[in-house]
Design an enzyme around this catalytic site. Structure first.
Site: not given
Ligand code: CTP
Length: 398
Positions: A206, A275, A285, A320, A334, A338
């Site tokens: 990300n 995730d 590869k 976060f 969350k 959590k």
């Protein structure tokens, strides 16, 4: 006894600097006065030497020929660099990284908190260049005691009068106190993205740059905490004073966190953990025809949730939540799921938060109102977040 450096530059408000020296001394702080050469033309350095009981420093080339270099040695000793009064020139030099006298060199060499009390003519203070310099310094972490409105030396009425010495000393003492507020505590911070490789040349990840997490680690160090930074791949320079461990994958991040967790008093999970990971990663590869058009993925471990399960009563967990929509609702969910103590939520997408220098965050606790910071540099946001964490830790302890 704590020692500070008081930078004094050539504004007419210089006469108030004597009271600033006295105020810090009354608060039990040793003061080393550093004058700019121009300031020394307004008032004799001897006056400040007499007040402070230590020879005032003016000239960088006057340093004694010792093994230590004066400005570097002083930079390491001080708990605060306070500049009062600060002229537009000094502010401009600090903001631009110019180091051509003892004071500006000290600013670059020191990692102590910086407090600046500007004093100048209103037009100079309000000039967009001065305001841009001030904004730059704020983004770098310097704090300001804003000037007051009143009668100025040039005969004008307006903004630019040096703040009262008591206000400067009070703010200075608050900053000095903060340098030790997490002494004896261990803080674990995670930062950056994780990379989940399909093969040596392809991965899932990300756009997280790690900036927020690195600033948080820097803040924890500044507050005196033993700081462990577990970082995914970033291009940032690790903060001085933190023990930084580099990881690639969510599984590696989990292992590093689990190892550090037993001794951590506060955990701040700022990392954007991927995730998903590929079910069947390859060591070599593969060509795209061989890979085909469907790739099986599986969930990575949820590190925060796992730490939430293992949490002992004295430990404090901050998560976060980066969201594109329904920010508060998602963050609240969350927080509960959590077992975190605080959740820091921010909007992402459309150029917001990821890889930027600024962030606007909302801090959510299991009960009570949501704290909104407005747009801040990540440096400033990290300070607000740790102020809130410390207040919440204290509340939980009582
Ligand atoms: N987190 C984690 N491990 C994961 C995913 C997330 O520790 N595998 C942590 C992040 O570091 C962050 C918090 O959980 O502190 C929330 O992350 P986020 O990606 O917003 O939440 P997710 O639980 O992954 O929820 P979503 O379904 O929205 O992706």
């Amino acid at each position: 006894m704590k020692k500070i450096a008081l930078g004094v530059s050539s504004s007419v408000g210089i006469y108030k600097a004597c009271e600033v020296v006295r105020g810090f001394q009354k608060s039990g702080v040793e003061v080393q006065v550093v004058m700019t050469p121009n300031a020394a033309r307004l008032i004799s350095p001897l006056l400040f030497s007499s007040l402070s009981g230590t020879k005032t420093i003016v000239d960088i080339f006057e340093e004694p020929l010792a093994r230590t270099v004066g400005h570097i040695a002083l930079a390491r000793e001080i708990a605060l660099l306070c500049v009062a009064p600060a002229t537009a020139n000094v502010i401009g030099k600090f903001a631009g990284g110019v180091a051509d006298d003892f004071l500006s060199t000290l600013f670059l060499a020191s990692r102590a908190p910086v407090l600046i009390a500007p004093a100048m003519n209103e037009a100079m203070y309000l000039h967009p260049q001065t305001q841009a310099n001030i904004a730059r310094l704020k983004a770098l972490g310097a704090e300001f005691v804003e000037p007051e409105k009143g009668y100025l030396a040039c005969g004008d009425e307006g903004w630019g009068r040096l703040a009262e010495p008591e206000a400067i000393v009070l703010e200075g003492m608050r900053l000095i106190g903060r340098t030790a507020s997490l002494k004896g505590k261990t803080v674990l911070v995670t930062a950056g993205p994780t990379r989940e490789h399909l093969d040596p040349v392809r991965f899932l990840s990300n756009p997280s740059s790690g900036k927020m997490g690195y600033e948080l680690a820097r803040e924890a160090v500044a507050r005196g905490a033993e700081t462990i930074l577990v970082s995914g791949p970033t291009s940032l320079v690790p903060p001085a004073g933190a023990r930084t461990e580099f990881v690639q994958t969510a599984a590696e991040m989990q292992a590093a966190c689990l190892k550090a967790f037993p001794k951590a008093d506060i955990v701040v999970m700022a990392a954007a953990v991927s995730d998903f990971r590929f079910k069947a990663p390859r060591a070599r590869k593969a060509g795209k025809i061989e890979i085909g058009s469907t790739l099986a993925v599986e969930k990575t471990p949820d590190i925060l949730a796992l730490l939430g399960k293992k949490k002992r009563p004295g430990q404090f967990l901050v998560g976060f939540a980066a969201e594109t929509h329904d920010i508060l609702a998602h963050a609240r969910k969350k927080l509960a799921a959590k077992n975190a103590d605080l959740m820091v939520a921010n909007a992402v997408g459309e150029g917001k938060a990821f890889a930027t220098d600024d962030n606007s965050v909302r801090i959510i606790a299991p009960s009570g109102p949501v704290q909104e910071t407005g747009l801040l540099s990540k440096r400033e946001a990290s300070r607000v977040i740790f102020d809130r964490v410390e207040a919440a830790v204290e509340k939980k302890r009582r």
